[in-house]
Scaffold this motif. Sequence first.
Motif, mmCIF file in Angstrom:
data_model
loop_
_atom_site.group_PDB
_atom_site.id
_atom_site.type_symbol
_atom_site.label_atom_id
_atom_site.label_comp_id
_atom_site.label_asym_id
_atom_site.label_seq_id
_atom_site.Cartn_x
_atom_site.Cartn_y
_atom_site.Cartn_z
ATOM 1 N N TYR A 1 77.365 38.182 51.917
ATOM 2 C CA TYR A 1 77.054 39.234 52.867
ATOM 3 C C TYR A 1 75.693 39.190 53.607
ATOM 4 N N LEU A 2 75.792 39.239 54.579
ATOM 5 C CA LEU A 2 74.074 39.010 55.648
ATOM 6 C C LEU A 2 74.169 40.447 56.327
ATOM 7 N N ALA A 3 73.107 41.180 55.968
ATOM 8 C CA ALA A 3 72.803 42.479 56.357
ATOM 9 C C ALA A 3 71.500 42.061 57.443
ATOM 10 N N ASP A 4 71.772 42.835 58.673
ATOM 11 C CA ASP A 4 70.804 42.789 59.855
ATOM 12 C C ASP A 4 70.010 43.905 59.992
ATOM 13 N N THR A 5 70.395 45.231 59.185
ATOM 14 C CA THR A 5 69.644 46.337 59.339
ATOM 15 C C THR A 5 69.274 46.857 57.886
ATOM 16 N N GLU A 6 68.368 47.765 57.857
ATOM 17 C CA GLU A 6 67.863 48.255 56.660
ATOM 18 C C GLU A 6 69.006 49.238 55.935
ATOM 19 N N ASP A 7 69.984 49.909 56.898
ATOM 20 C CA ASP A 7 71.007 50.881 56.471
ATOM 21 C C ASP A 7 72.048 49.873 55.925
ATOM 22 N N PHE A 8 72.265 48.585 56.189
ATOM 23 C CA PHE A 8 73.352 47.940 55.627
ATOM 24 C C PHE A 8 72.728 47.218 54.450
ATOM 25 N N ALA A 9 71.376 46.879 54.251
ATOM 26 C CA ALA A 9 70.688 46.489 53.232
ATOM 27 C C ALA A 9 71.048 47.590 52.221
ATOM 28 N N ALA A 10 70.780 48.881 52.476
ATOM 29 C CA ALA A 10 70.776 49.811 51.343
ATOM 30 C C ALA A 10 72.314 49.828 50.932
ATOM 31 N N THR A 11 73.255 49.630 51.850
ATOM 32 C CA THR A 11 74.722 49.352 51.318
ATOM 33 C C THR A 11 74.793 48.351 50.093
ATOM 34 N N LEU A 12 74.331 47.134 50.618
ATOM 35 C CA LEU A 12 74.353 46.163 49.782
ATOM 36 C C LEU A 12 73.946 46.508 48.342
ATOM 37 N N ARG A 13 72.513 46.903 48.540
ATOM 38 C CA ARG A 13 71.896 47.555 47.161
ATOM 39 C C ARG A 13 72.737 48.437 46.230
ATOM 40 N N GLU A 14 73.132 49.380 46.977
ATOM 41 C CA GLU A 14 74.028 50.319 46.216
ATOM 42 C C GLU A 14 75.263 49.584 45.557
#
Length: 403
Positions: free
Chosen positions: A105-118
């Motif tokens: 999964y590749l995240a291009d925004t901080e919001d998406f990155a936060a979802t990956l962390r959760e």
Amino acid sequence: MNTQAPAYDSYDVIIIGGAIMGSSAAWFLTDNADFDGRVLVVERDPTYQFASTTHTNSCMRQQYSEALNVRISQFAADFVKNLRQYMGGDDRVPALSIRSFGYMYLADTEDFAATLRENLRVQQREGAGTRLLDPAQIKAAYPFYHVDDIVLGSINTVDEGFWDGSTVFDWFRRSARERGVEYITNEVVGMTRNSAGTSVQSVTLKSGVVINCGQVVNASGPRAAQTARMVGVDIPVEPRKRYSWVFSAQDPLDRDLPLTIDPSGVHVRENGGGTYQAGGHPADDTAVAYDDFEMDHNIWEDHIWPTLAHRIPQFEAIRVQSEWAGHYAYNVFDHNAIVGPHPDLENFYFLNGFSGHGLQQSPAMGRGIAEMLTYGEYRSLDLRPFHFERIVTNHRFVETAVI
């Protein structure tokens, strides 16, 4: 369609739909020593030409946002790797494995990155091998990616990747038949409730035959809502079109390509032999007709190929070898399955709405519905969060990791 007549006029369980979900349920019933009923599977197209089972990516993952979905895939991994053992040690059953190139999964925004962390926290609590990678780490492990616009990646290379779904499906069906399950080519066109309206009394086939039933399982894939309406029940499942392409690269990658989910929603994976499989959907992702499998070639030229070439520059020079359109049985309510008994129609069961991850969930879901049909409860994984009541009460069980 050349219809076939059932051998009997009454069955303990009638399963509507004989693709991998219906066949899994049928097989797990036969594998339960406490079940001794007569089972009929009604399949409208025994070639399965347009079934979601046939059009699948045939991959499994543990990268979900809901812990129950992680556990469901973990059972699938164990089932696939030990298929012969589950099938009673039958020497005819091949030894299978999982080609664990993982999902990226590749995240291009901080919001998406936060979802990956959760999601990582959920997955790791269940024992999944998910790891987060920053752009430099992604580039070091997979030099072919363009990552200048990427914030974070998430990957798991343990029991996550390609598996031979067609072989598992074939053995569900073959073994179920050998154990006495009857499969017929026909189509359910109607169902009749009892006089009190509390249960399904009979099923009417396209050929005109009426069959009495003890229990009925709706396993009709993208046609699930059509089947449910026959008993006056509305479910939020609709066919959504998904496109797939297999292509070769002029300059193949030097290592396995994880099933990569670009932030755009386009996904691509290793296929073997210098070929790759990509998929995506139209921007206007709405319901389509049950028989609409027409390709839209503009999507490839305008969206899919440019996205692939941006993310993996070596995919600038590629050649399409095959392409097709298939359907997701998409649950528009919360992107999760609808499984288990109807709360009021006591003998009507759902096995629907898998929203693109049905193949990998078929072992656990088939086992669960067989337990419910036999015991009136689950004896392994508790699948009650997937029950229809949540739709009646408007209580969503949302899965955010939907591709």
